[in-house]
Design a protein around this motif. Structure first.
Motif, short mmCIF file in Angstrom:
data_model
loop_
_atom_site.label_atom_id
_atom_site.label_comp_id
_atom_site.label_asym_id
_atom_site.label_seq_id
_atom_site.Cartn_x
_atom_site.Cartn_y
_atom_site.Cartn_z
N LYS A 189 -26.01 -107.76 33.37
CA LYS A 189 -25.12 -107.96 32.22
C LYS A 189 -23.73 -108.40 32.69
O LYS A 189 -23.10 -109.28 32.08
CB LYS A 189 -25.00 -106.68 31.39
CG LYS A 189 -24.13 -106.87 30.14
CD LYS A 189 -24.03 -105.61 29.32
CE LYS A 189 -23.26 -105.87 28.02
NZ LYS A 189 -21.91 -106.43 28.25
N SER A 192 -23.95 -112.02 33.45
CA SER A 192 -24.07 -112.78 32.20
C SER A 192 -22.71 -112.89 31.50
O SER A 192 -22.34 -113.95 30.99
CB SER A 192 -25.08 -112.12 31.26
OG SER A 192 -26.37 -112.17 31.81
N GLU A 197 -26.02 -118.18 33.31
CA GLU A 197 -27.05 -118.38 32.28
C GLU A 197 -28.41 -117.90 32.75
O GLU A 197 -29.29 -117.65 31.93
CB GLU A 197 -27.11 -119.87 31.91
CG GLU A 197 -25.83 -120.36 31.27
CD GLU A 197 -25.88 -121.84 30.92
OE1 GLU A 197 -26.99 -122.41 30.91
OE2 GLU A 197 -24.81 -122.43 30.66
#
Length: 331
Positions: A189, A192, A197
């Protein structure tokens, strides 16, 4: 000025053991230099952790104050290009290696090592970047000369490290599609949110088939670790793609054929931020302060005091840190 005593983290060698502690030093203890700088912030890098643990390939003699990054204010200058009160960044060269570095409240260095702090960049932001940001910036400068966003994906290894996190964030801002390689399952996370991507686990990337060439997937890459990761990146680069290389924490060895280079025209670019000429340093710092500054820059660091440095050095050597660690010298 010479009588000023100041706080510094000093590593001593005692019967092949290396112990760091905070102590008081005097300006006269510092090496010669035509700039005396009061340090406001430093940052923790892998080289600092090596220096603090007695790596003679980084630091030859002790006692020693690590810290390859520093930002602060000039309090004495023997160079007409700099005046008292100028805010400057000092990174790499010999700072923190064999010259007492930024883990002290004062440094004394040659003026040719200093870059004036650009407009639109705070001292704290400069150390969130530090050598890692400079290295990422040089890598991006060289990579973007050959690879454009429309050419395809860029893959970044060691993506939760200092160079990796900054590279991911800047590439995303510049419009590139970024794939991140990490060994930390728990940080997907985080990557991200930085702009990756796609995220690939290191063990999976290391386990790719041992062939001279692999399927072409990426237009370019920023590698920070070396070894088999770099090997597989090079084998996966598209025709006329480019790879920058700035680290060897995985391994300094490469087991490759020349096929990626002579059959696909892949370019391998070595990145040496330590000895980068000043004209390029100033260019990269200007970009880092303006067009390249990630929106997430202030979300990718941990701020500590010198009192916390031992714990962070231990975590860095274990590969358990992410992002950047900034040392506030006034804490």
């Amino acid at each position: 000025m010479k009588d000023i005593d100041f706080k510094a983290y000093v590593v001593n060698e005692e019967e092949n053991n290396y112990l760091g502690k905070i102590t008081r030093r005097k300006i006269d203890d510092l090496p010669e230099g035509d700039l005396l700088i009061k340090v406001y912030y430093s940052s923790l890098n892998y080289k600092d952790a090596l220096s603090a643990s007695g790596n003679k390939g980084v630091t030859k003699s002790y006692p020693h104050t690590p810290g390859i990054d520093a930002v602060g204010e000039i309090v004495r200058s023997e160079d007409q290009r700099f005046t008292i009160g100028d805010k400057v960044i000092v990174t790499s060269y010999d700072l923190g290696m064999n010259t007492d570095g930024g883990f002290g409240e004062y440094i004394q260095v040659p003026s040719k090592w200093a870059v004036k702090l650009p407009e639109n960049l705070s001292m704290k932001e400069a150390m969130i970047y530090g050598t890692a940001g400079l290295t990422a910036g040089i890598s991006i400068l060289r990579l973007t000369e050959l690879v454009k966003p429309e050419d395809g994906k860029i893959i970044v290894s060691g993506a939760t490290g200092g160079v990796g996190t900054i590279s991911v964030a800047i590439l995303k801002k510049l419009g590139y599609s970024v794939t991140a390689i990490t060994g930390k399952e728990t940080e997907k996370k985080y990557l991200s949110d930085l702009g990756a991507e796609e995220i690939i686990m290191r063990k999976d990337f290391e386990a790719l088939e041992k062939k001279p060439l692999l399927k072409t997937i990426y237009a370019g890459a920023i590698d920070t670790v070396g070894g088999i990761i770099l090997e597989n990146i090079i084998k996966s680069i598209k025709q006329n793609g480019a790879v920058t290389c700035c680290g060897n924490v995985a391994s300094a060895k490469l087991e490759l054929t020349v096929f990626p280079f002579i059959l696909r025209g892949v370019t391998l670019i070595g990145i040496d931020s330590q000895n980068l000429p000043m004209i390029y340093r100033e260019k990269v710092w200007k970009q880092l302060a303006s067009d390249w500054k990630p929106d997430s820059l202030m979300d990718s660091y941990d701020e500590i005091s010198l009192d916390d440095i031992d714990q962070k050095i231990s975590l860095m050597l274990q590969g358990k840190l992410k992002g950047r660690t900034v040392i506030n010298m006034s804490k």
